[in-house]
Scaffold this motif. Structure first.
Motif, short mmCIF file in Angstrom:
data_model
loop_
_atom_site.label_atom_id
_atom_site.label_comp_id
_atom_site.label_asym_id
_atom_site.label_seq_id
_atom_site.Cartn_x
_atom_site.Cartn_y
_atom_site.Cartn_z
N ILE A 138 86.93 48.76 3.84
CA ILE A 138 85.76 48.43 3.13
C ILE A 138 86.06 47.23 2.43
CG2 ILE A 138 84.53 49.16 1.19
CD1 ILE A 138 84.01 50.87 3.87
N ASP A 139 84.99 46.31 2.51
CA ASP A 139 85.47 44.95 1.59
C ASP A 139 85.43 45.45 0.17
OD1 ASP A 139 85.26 42.15 1.14
OD2 ASP A 139 82.92 42.65 0.26
N ASN A 140 86.35 44.81 -0.89
CA ASN A 140 86.36 45.23 -2.05
C ASN A 140 85.17 44.87 -2.81
OD1 ASN A 140 88.78 46.60 -2.90
ND2 ASN A 140 89.96 44.83 -3.70
N LEU A 141 84.61 43.70 -2.51
CA LEU A 141 83.75 43.26 -3.42
C LEU A 141 82.33 43.90 -3.22
CD1 LEU A 141 82.66 41.12 -5.77
CD2 LEU A 141 82.26 39.57 -3.73
N THR A 142 81.91 43.74 -2.07
CA THR A 142 80.44 44.13 -1.75
C THR A 142 80.34 45.69 -1.32
OG1 THR A 142 80.85 43.82 0.53
CG2 THR A 142 79.96 41.97 -0.72
N HIS A 143 81.54 46.28 -1.04
CA HIS A 143 81.61 47.86 -0.39
C HIS A 143 80.98 47.86 0.97
CE1 HIS A 143 81.70 49.53 -4.86
NE2 HIS A 143 82.69 48.46 -4.88
N LEU A 144 80.70 46.96 1.60
CA LEU A 144 80.34 46.87 2.91
C LEU A 144 81.71 46.91 3.88
CD1 LEU A 144 77.95 43.90 2.97
CD2 LEU A 144 77.11 46.41 3.09
N PRO A 145 81.42 47.33 5.19
CA PRO A 145 82.53 47.42 6.17
C PRO A 145 82.97 46.02 6.26
CG PRO A 145 80.54 48.85 6.84
CD PRO A 145 80.14 48.22 5.69
N ASN A 146 84.42 45.88 6.61
CA ASN A 146 84.69 44.72 6.62
C ASN A 146 85.07 44.18 8.19
OD1 ASN A 146 86.98 45.97 7.30
ND2 ASN A 146 88.12 45.58 5.48
N ARG A 147 85.85 43.42 8.34
CA ARG A 147 85.97 42.75 9.77
C ARG A 147 86.71 43.63 10.62
NH1 ARG A 147 86.07 37.30 11.22
NH2 ARG A 147 87.12 36.98 13.31
N ASN A 148 87.97 44.36 9.91
CA ASN A 148 88.53 45.49 10.66
C ASN A 148 87.80 46.60 10.98
OD1 ASN A 148 90.97 43.90 10.08
ND2 ASN A 148 91.59 45.20 8.21
N ARG A 149 86.81 46.86 10.26
CA ARG A 149 86.07 48.04 10.80
C ARG A 149 85.15 47.61 11.74
NH1 ARG A 149 86.09 53.16 10.30
NH2 ARG A 149 85.71 52.92 12.61
N LEU A 150 84.52 46.26 11.94
CA LEU A 150 83.88 45.83 12.60
C LEU A 150 84.67 45.80 14.28
CD1 LEU A 150 81.20 44.06 13.81
CD2 LEU A 150 82.65 41.99 13.21
N LYS A 151 85.64 45.30 14.13
CA LYS A 151 86.62 45.52 15.38
C LYS A 151 86.61 46.70 15.90
CE LYS A 151 89.56 41.25 14.32
NZ LYS A 151 91.09 40.75 14.15
N LYS A 152 86.79 47.94 15.22
CA LYS A 152 87.04 49.24 15.63
C LYS A 152 85.53 49.46 16.49
CE LYS A 152 89.03 52.43 13.90
NZ LYS A 152 90.16 52.92 14.75
N ASP A 153 84.38 49.24 15.55
CA ASP A 153 83.10 49.43 15.96
C ASP A 153 82.79 49.04 17.16
OD1 ASP A 153 83.24 51.35 13.90
OD2 ASP A 153 81.95 49.84 12.47
N LEU A 154 83.41 47.81 17.59
CA LEU A 154 82.59 47.04 18.69
C LEU A 154 83.41 47.62 19.83
CD1 LEU A 154 82.65 42.97 17.54
CD2 LEU A 154 80.64 44.81 17.94
N GLU A 155 84.32 48.03 19.61
CA GLU A 155 85.23 48.68 20.98
C GLU A 155 84.29 49.91 21.24
OE1 GLU A 155 88.95 50.16 19.27
OE2 GLU A 155 89.79 48.01 19.02
N ASP A 156 83.47 50.59 20.69
CA ASP A 156 82.47 51.84 21.07
C ASP A 156 81.63 51.41 21.98
OD1 ASP A 156 84.48 53.31 19.50
OD2 ASP A 156 83.14 53.08 17.72
N SER A 157 81.11 50.24 21.91
CA SER A 157 79.99 49.60 23.01
C SER A 157 79.95 48.60 23.28
CB SER A 157 78.42 50.24 21.99
OG SER A 157 77.50 49.65 22.71
N SER A 203 73.62 48.26 10.93
CA SER A 203 74.92 48.25 10.22
C SER A 203 75.21 47.01 9.88
CB SER A 203 75.96 48.67 11.37
OG SER A 203 75.50 49.96 11.76
N ILE A 204 75.62 46.51 8.66
CA ILE A 204 75.97 45.44 7.88
C ILE A 204 77.50 45.41 7.45
CG2 ILE A 204 75.36 43.85 6.03
CD1 ILE A 204 72.71 45.59 5.95
N TYR A 205 78.13 43.99 7.86
CA TYR A 205 79.57 43.86 7.69
C TYR A 205 79.68 42.71 6.89
CZ TYR A 205 80.02 47.31 11.48
OH TYR A 205 79.97 48.25 12.44
N ARG A 206 80.53 42.63 6.08
CA ARG A 206 81.14 41.47 5.46
C ARG A 206 82.38 41.09 6.53
NH1 ARG A 206 83.64 39.72 -0.30
NH2 ARG A 206 83.39 37.52 -0.17
N VAL A 207 82.11 40.09 7.35
CA VAL A 207 83.06 39.68 7.97
C VAL A 207 84.02 38.54 7.51
CG1 VAL A 207 82.11 40.44 10.18
CG2 VAL A 207 81.67 38.21 9.37
#
Length: 539
Positions: A138-157, A203-207
């Motif tokens: 989780i991104d500290n400032l915005t509480h959005l999923p961060n780049r690490n979360r994105l990388k994991k999620d992109l592996e799913d589809s 889904s929204i991310y701060r990358v």
């Protein structure tokens, strides 16, 4: 979770503040939330307390302006002992240069005086969580999923439809308004993003610091419908400035949209946003018609042309007049590189300069420009400014050539000036200090170019022994229609004059802009309102 202050109940803080009334108020509140408080009335005391109690201290809160040793000097010494200790700086909004210097040191958070205690407690919680939970997604400032979360999620589809959204020149906001206010802008931007893109559908991310990614949860969503939603968001952001206290902050964004069945959507989104910026398009959908392969071939063609052009004398300087704003009399010329094609076509640097830099061919161009400048100085008795990048200054080979040419033309050197490109990051200021000192020996003036673009560092202006600052064209274009730009340019001009150096406005393209610049009091002006860049023969 981040706003929960219960995490503070078992921590020891070091608090450095010389203002007794503020110290007493703040300390009384901190006593109610933290286990132990070590108090210093200046940086020297704070440093000594830290040395004595390093293993016990969890967090530091410090003022900047203090006697004996100021807060930034104390932080530097403490960071040498423990680079990971969380530190919060308390300073006045007007002290922009201190915030910029604190960024370089590696300070975690900033709180503006008068201190909002609720905000301070939140920042304390954020700082501790940042250091304790580094592996969270989780991104500290915005509480959005961060780049690490994105990388994991992109592996799913492999099937993805997404939009990358970049806030243009966001670093300028941090530099002009302070990182604390920059964070507030990001939070408001993030909130608006989440309102426009419903969490049930997207889904929204701060990358990255100023980049966000929106992924549709429905791959079958019509891409034009997705584009329309993105366009609506882009229109809203650019029409309605973000309000932070009494400040209206205008934002511009670039959006790249991509869809892919083979797992390439993220890569395409990155490419198309870069392409959109190059074409000055606020929003673009990636498709094969852009033919990125074609742009690669264009790059290869220009690399060859640049190499041959250096050998065959295809590069020439064109000289744009810089005038005294009050009198409109020409004071000097800026040397601007042009490529003269075989058929006589004059090609602007926009086409080839970035390619030259990426291909490590740019040093050849700076060498040509210095010789061209001296040719005009010697034969037509003109004053000439040449752009120089930090990469040039940091290159021993390039600088050896520059000093050699200046030495050979030492009797004319006082008519040569250098403009350091501020939009390019400077990683070693000692090299810049040395360059300016050497130029001063020859009588060459040195200025900072493009100020107001990139990461504009007010602190840099104070510490560098420069003669002038050139205000970036993005702040001058349309200044007659923008109150915000007028305020920013006036601030830069007043700041410059306070520290004894001149100001130059570039991109003065019409009388209305000239009148505004003149009223503000900018010393010199440059732009098509006065004249286009001229060939040697036209001067």
């Amino acid at each position: 979770m981040i706003s929960n202050v219960s995490i503070l109940k078992n921590i020891t803080i070091l608090y450095a503040e010389d203002e007794e009334a503020l110290k007493e108020i703040t300390l009384n509140i901190l006593k109610g939330f933290t286990k132990k408080q070590l108090v210093a009335k200046n940086g020297a005391e704070g440093l000594e307390l830290f040395k004595q109690n390093e293993s016990e201290i969890d967090l530091i809160i410090t003022d900047v302006n203090m006697p004996v040793m100021n807060g930034l000097e104390m932080i530097r010494e403490i960071k040498k002992i423990n680079p990971n200790i969380p530190i919060i700086v308390a300073t006045a909004f007007s002290n922009t240069e201190y915030l910029l210097e604190a960024i370089d040191i590696g300070v975690d958070k900033y709180v503006l005086k008068p201190i909002d205690m609720k905000k301070l407690l939140q920042l304390m919680s954020q700082s501790l969580l940042y250091h304790e939970l580094k592996d969270l997604y989780i991104d500290n400032l915005t509480h959005l999923p961060n780049r690490n979360r994105l990388k994991k999620d992109l592996e799913d589809s492999n099937k993805d439809l997404m939009a990358m959204i970049n806030i243009d020149k966001f670093s300028t906001i941090n530099d002009l308004f302070g990182e604390h206010n920059g964070d507030r802008v990001l939070l408001k931007f993030s909130d608006t993003l989440q309102k426009y893109f419903n969490k049930d559908k997207f889904s929204i991310y701060r990358v990255e610091a100023d980049k966000f990614l929106v992924i549709s949860k429905e791959y079958e969503l019509d891409i034009q419908e997705f584009y329309d939603l993105c366009k609506k968001f882009e229109d809203f952001i650019e029409e309605d400035p973000v309000c932070i206290d009494e400040h209206e902050i205008d934002l511009n964004i670039t959006i790249g949209i991509a869809k892919s069945e083979d797992g390439n959507a993220y890569k395409y989104a990155q490419r198309v946003i870069s392409y959109a910026r190059k074409k000055f398009e606020p929003i673009l959908i990636y498709n094969d018609s852009f033919n990125i392969q074609e742009s690669f071939e264009e790059n290869i063609k220009w690399i060859k042309k640049i190499k041959n052009g250096v050998k065959n004398d295809n590069f020439k300087a064109y000289f744009q007049p810089i005038v005294d704003t009050k009198t409109k009399e020409i004071y000097k010329y800026e040397a601007l590189v042009r490529y003269i094609d075989e058929d006589g076509t004059v090609v602007s640097p926009f086409t080839f300069l970035d390619i030259a830099k990426k291909a490590k061919l740019y040093p050849n161009i700076i060498k040509i420009m210095i010789n061209e400048a001296f040719h005009l100085i010697k034969t037509k008795n003109k004053r000439v400014a040449v752009n120089i990048s930090f990469e040039d200054i940091a290159s021993a080979t390039t600088m050896e050539y520059v000093y050699k040419v200046i030495e050979e033309n030492s009797e004319y050197a006082s008519s040569l000036e250098f403009e350091i490109l501020e939009s390019e990051e400077i990683s070693d200021f000692s090299e810049v200090f040395k360059f300016i000192k050497n130029m001063n020996k020859y009588g060459c003036n040195v200025g900072v170019d493009d100020f107001g673009a990139g990461y504009s560092n007010f602190n840099m202006l104070v510490n560098l022994d420069i003669n002038y600052v050139k205000i970036d064209g993005s702040l001058i274009r349309g200044i007659n229609e923008s109150k915000n730009q007028q305020i920013i340019v006036k601030t830069i001009d007043e700041f410059a004059k306070k520290f004894g150096f001149k100001t130059v406005a570039e991109f003065v393209s019409e009388e209305e802009i000239y009148n505004e610049v003149k009223e503000i009091g900018v010393d010199y002006s440059q732009g098509y309102y006065f004249d286009a860049p001229l060939s040697y023969d036209e001067i």
